[in-house]
Design an enzyme around this catalytic site. Structure first.
Site, PDB file in Angstrom:
ATOM      1  N   ASP A  94      -2.695 -17.873   1.055  1.00 39.02           N
ATOM      2  CA  ASP A  94      -3.726 -18.229  -0.150  1.00 39.02           C
ATOM      3  C   ASP A  94      -3.950 -19.570   0.591  1.00 39.02           C
ATOM      4  O   ASP A  94      -5.064 -19.826   0.506  1.00 39.02           O
ATOM      5  CB  ASP A  94      -3.449 -18.528  -1.177  1.00 39.02           C
ATOM      6  CG  ASP A  94      -2.311 -19.800  -1.113  1.00 39.02           C
ATOM      7  OD1 ASP A  94      -0.996 -19.859  -0.257  1.00 39.02           O
ATOM      8  OD2 ASP A  94      -1.438 -20.570  -2.761  1.00 39.02           O
ATOM      9  N   TYR A  96       0.846  -1.834  -0.286  1.00 37.20           N
ATOM     10  CA  TYR A  96       0.067   0.536  -0.024  1.00 37.20           C
ATOM     11  C   TYR A  96       0.754   1.192   0.184  1.00 37.20           C
ATOM     12  O   TYR A  96       0.730   2.223  -0.192  1.00 37.20           O
ATOM     13  CB  TYR A  96      -0.945   0.168   1.054  1.00 37.20           C
ATOM     14  CG  TYR A  96      -1.955  -0.540   1.335  1.00 37.20           C
ATOM     15  CD1 TYR A  96      -2.108  -2.215   0.986  1.00 37.20           C
ATOM     16  CD2 TYR A  96      -3.468  -0.042   1.339  1.00 37.20           C
ATOM     17  CE1 TYR A  96      -3.503  -2.673   0.762  1.00 37.20           C
ATOM     18  CE2 TYR A  96      -4.360  -0.821   1.217  1.00 37.20           C
ATOM     19  CZ  TYR A  96      -4.652  -2.670   0.752  1.00 37.20           C
ATOM     20  OH  TYR A  96      -5.740  -2.658   0.920  1.00 37.20           O
ATOM     21  N   ASP A 124      -6.169  -7.085   4.510  1.00 35.13           N
ATOM     22  CA  ASP A 124      -7.233  -7.255   4.039  1.00 35.13           C
ATOM     23  C   ASP A 124      -8.634  -7.646   2.942  1.00 35.13           C
ATOM     24  O   ASP A 124      -9.407  -7.647   2.967  1.00 35.13           O
ATOM     25  CB  ASP A 124      -6.722  -5.560   2.984  1.00 35.13           C
ATOM     26  CG  ASP A 124      -7.655  -5.443   2.353  1.00 35.13           C
ATOM     27  OD1 ASP A 124      -8.355  -4.417   2.584  1.00 35.13           O
ATOM     28  OD2 ASP A 124      -8.375  -4.455   0.516  1.00 35.13           O
ATOM     29  N   ASP A 147     -11.755  -9.423   4.808  1.00 39.18           N
ATOM     30  CA  ASP A 147     -13.414  -9.255   3.862  1.00 39.18           C
ATOM     31  C   ASP A 147     -13.862 -11.125   4.284  1.00 39.18           C
ATOM     32  O   ASP A 147     -14.494 -11.031   4.710  1.00 39.18           O
ATOM     33  CB  ASP A 147     -12.867  -9.235   2.850  1.00 39.18           C
ATOM     34  CG  ASP A 147     -13.488  -7.841   2.740  1.00 39.18           C
ATOM     35  OD1 ASP A 147     -13.319  -7.092   3.073  1.00 39.18           O
ATOM     36  OD2 ASP A 147     -14.116  -6.981   1.504  1.00 39.18           O
ATOM     37  N   LYS A 173       3.467 -14.987   2.011  1.00 41.68           N
ATOM     38  CA  LYS A 173       3.792 -16.370   0.613  1.00 41.68           C
ATOM     39  C   LYS A 173       5.054 -16.414   0.895  1.00 41.68           C
ATOM     40  O   LYS A 173       5.998 -15.687   0.146  1.00 41.68           O
ATOM     41  CB  LYS A 173       3.043 -15.217  -0.249  1.00 41.68           C
ATOM     42  CG  LYS A 173       2.452 -15.848  -0.669  1.00 41.68           C
ATOM     43  CD  LYS A 173       1.256 -16.841  -1.235  1.00 41.68           C
ATOM     44  CE  LYS A 173       2.041 -16.764  -2.465  1.00 41.68           C
ATOM     45  NZ  LYS A 173       1.075 -18.285  -2.625  1.00 41.68           N
TER      46      LYS A 173
END
Ligand code: IPM
Ligand code: MG
Length: 360
Positions: free
Chosen positions: A224, A140, A248, A252, A191
């Site tokens: 993931d 970001y 983020d 959600d 990751k």
């Protein structure tokens, strides 16, 4: 006397912010909270008024307050403006301007809403997890960033994922400290299989754990896989710590497990004693803005987090949370919440009033 800065923002933000004020009024009147509310603009409404999504004056006001509570930012009206002055950039500037590196995003499944989830009741009933999202680093904020035109006429878009030791250590510490007050379990998601920044993340989290938090059960997961595990068996988690972008996305997914984005608050915290930012996880929901149907629970529960984590009034946070639970138990449902049997369909105001009555 505590000073709360309210930044209603865009879309459904102003509608849910009214309900925050309704609850604060009850807390002042019946429980001697003694909170004074100030207002300012954030996001698209600030662009319209001042040409920028967060003015220096608004940021200064935020710094001088005890806690900042916001509604939501963004909307189609500002979708084409430059990234540097988008509504969302106002929120990012506020987060970084206040040094809010630790974003706590609880996903809690209310008993009355277990059937509102798209997942089976037994998978999510009793769910109570927290995602600890790093909030002012990573892709970001990383440089270089931008869109450039190459000599052959193609365009090239660049963003940079970057983390330093200190950024990783401070967020990992927040997660370990939180886990000590909960079940003592932390899962760190990155990751590391494809990203050096992920490998560094894993190494630094492990180092801090071994040195200072050996009592915490630490596991690592690729982000993931973590997304998959969240929908497969979410109750295996307690605290998940992860970077800005993965946080983020995972938050959600975690939020929706509980039935509705309209139920979940969040807190963004910096150094102790500095004002934090409390916000509902949901966005500005332009499709329902102005219709009076938005669920104000996430906003009201964000106020509860501010009471607990910032204003030293855990007693009142308990009362507000109980009032929300009671309104749900009594059958009050906004449009986003599926209800079985006899439910009372209400809009934003109706839900806010039901909660305020139960609090009073
Ligand atoms: C969130 C939102 C924000 C983010 C946007 C509005 C900038 O999606 O708080 O999750 O990406 O951090
Ligand atoms: Mg988001």
């Amino acid at each position: 006397m505590s000073k709360i800065l309210l930044l209603p923002g865009d879309g459904i933000g102003p509608e849910v912010a009214v309900e925050i004020e309704r609850v604060i009024a009850v807390l002042n009147r019946d429980f001697g909270l003694g909170a004074e509310i100030e207002h300012d603009l954030l996001g698209g409404v600030s662009i319209d008024a001042h040409g920028v999504p967060l003015t220096d004056a608004a940021l200064a006001k935020a710094r001088a307050s005890d806690a900042v509570i916001m509604g939501a930012v963004g909307g189609p009206k500002w979708a084409k403006v430059d990234y540097a002055i988008r509504p969302e950039q106002g929120l990012l500037n506020l987060r970084s301007g206040l040094g809010l590196y630790a974003n706590l995003r609880p996903a809690l499944c209310y008993a009355a809403l277990a059937d509102a989830s798209t997942l089976k009741r037994e998978v999510i009933e009793g769910l109570d997890i927290v995602i600890v999202r790093e909030l002012i680093g990573g892709v970001y904020f990383g440089h270089p960033r931008g869109i450039e035109t190459l000599p052959d006429g193609q365009r090239r878009g660049v963003n940079t994922q970057v983390y330093t030791t200190s950024e990783i250590v401070r967020i990992a510490r927040s997660a370990f400290e939180l886990a000590r007050q909960r079940s003592g379990k932390v899962c760190s998601a990155e990751k590391a299989n494809v990203m050096e920044s992920g490998l560094l993340w894993r190494e630094e989290v492990t180092r801090l754990h071994d040195a200072e938090y050996p009592d915490i059960a630490l596991t690592h997961m690729y982000a993931d896989n973590c997304a998959m595990q969240l929908v497969r068996a979410p109750k295996q988690f307690d605290v998940i710590v992860t970077d800005n972008l993965f946080g983020d996305i995972l938050s959600d997914a975690a939020a929706m497990l509980t039935g509705s984005l309209g139920m979940l608050p969040s807190a963004a915290l910096g150094e102790p004693g500095k004002p934090g930012l409390y916000e509902p996880i949901h966005g500005s929901a332009p499709d329902i803005a102005g219709k009076g149907v938005a669920n104000p629970c996430a906003a009201i529960l964000s106020l509860a987090m501010a009471l607990r984590l910032q204003l030293g009034r855990a007693d009142l946070a308990d009362k507000v949370e109980a009032a929300v639970g009671k309104a749900l138990d009594d059958g009050y449902r906004t449009a986003d919440l599926i209800g079985e049997g006899e439910v009372k369909r209400v809009g934003t105001t109706g839900m806010g009033e039901a909660i305020a009555e139960r609090l009073a």
